[in-house]
Design a protein around this motif. Structure first.
Motif, PDB file in Angstrom:
ATOM      1  N   GLN A 187       1.963   1.642  -3.565  1.00  0.00           N
ATOM      2  CA  GLN A 187       0.847   2.083  -4.398  1.00  0.00           C
ATOM      3  C   GLN A 187       0.559   3.572  -4.174  1.00  0.00           C
ATOM      4  N   ASN A 188       0.566   3.993  -2.908  1.00  0.00           N
ATOM      5  CA  ASN A 188       0.321   5.406  -2.600  1.00  0.00           C
ATOM      6  C   ASN A 188       1.420   6.296  -3.162  1.00  0.00           C
ATOM      7  N   GLU A 189       2.672   5.852  -3.069  1.00  0.00           N
ATOM      8  CA  GLU A 189       3.776   6.627  -3.628  1.00  0.00           C
ATOM      9  C   GLU A 189       3.653   6.717  -5.147  1.00  0.00           C
ATOM     10  N   HIS A 194       0.813  -1.212   0.000  1.00  0.00           N
ATOM     11  CA  HIS A 194       0.000   0.000   0.000  1.00  0.00           C
ATOM     12  C   HIS A 194       0.850   1.266   0.000  1.00  0.00           C
TER      13      HIS A 194
END
Length: 89
Positions: free
Chosen positions: A74-76, A71
């Protein structure tokens, strides 16, 4: 109020916990307890049960860590993509 879990979500989480606990108990019991001729738990059965539980806890911890890492990545990636898209050309 923000940050509080609704009663229905708490009940759902508790049911999930009980399901997991019951499955773990059943799996370790079936794998480790073999002798029903005595009321006492044999030392090897106790060792097996302890190892079974430790293995499950380590596996769960490792999955949680990988899930968090995924996660974060994915956020980065989303943040980088949004940063590239929001720059004027």
């Amino acid at each position: 109020m923000a940050g509080q879990i609704s009663e229905s979500d708490q009940i759902k989480q508790f049911k999930e916990f009980l399901g997991t606990y019951n499955k773990l108990t059943e799996n370790c019991f079936l794998d480790c307890i073999k002798d029903f001729t005595s009321r006492d738990v044999k030392p090897e059965e106790m060792t097996c049960s302890d190892n079974c539980l430790q293995k499950y806890l380590k596996m769960t911890q490792r999955i949680s860590m990988r899930f968090q890492e995924y996660h974060i990545q994915q956020n980065e990636a989303l943040a980088a993509k949004a940063g590239l898209l929001s720059q004027p050309r």
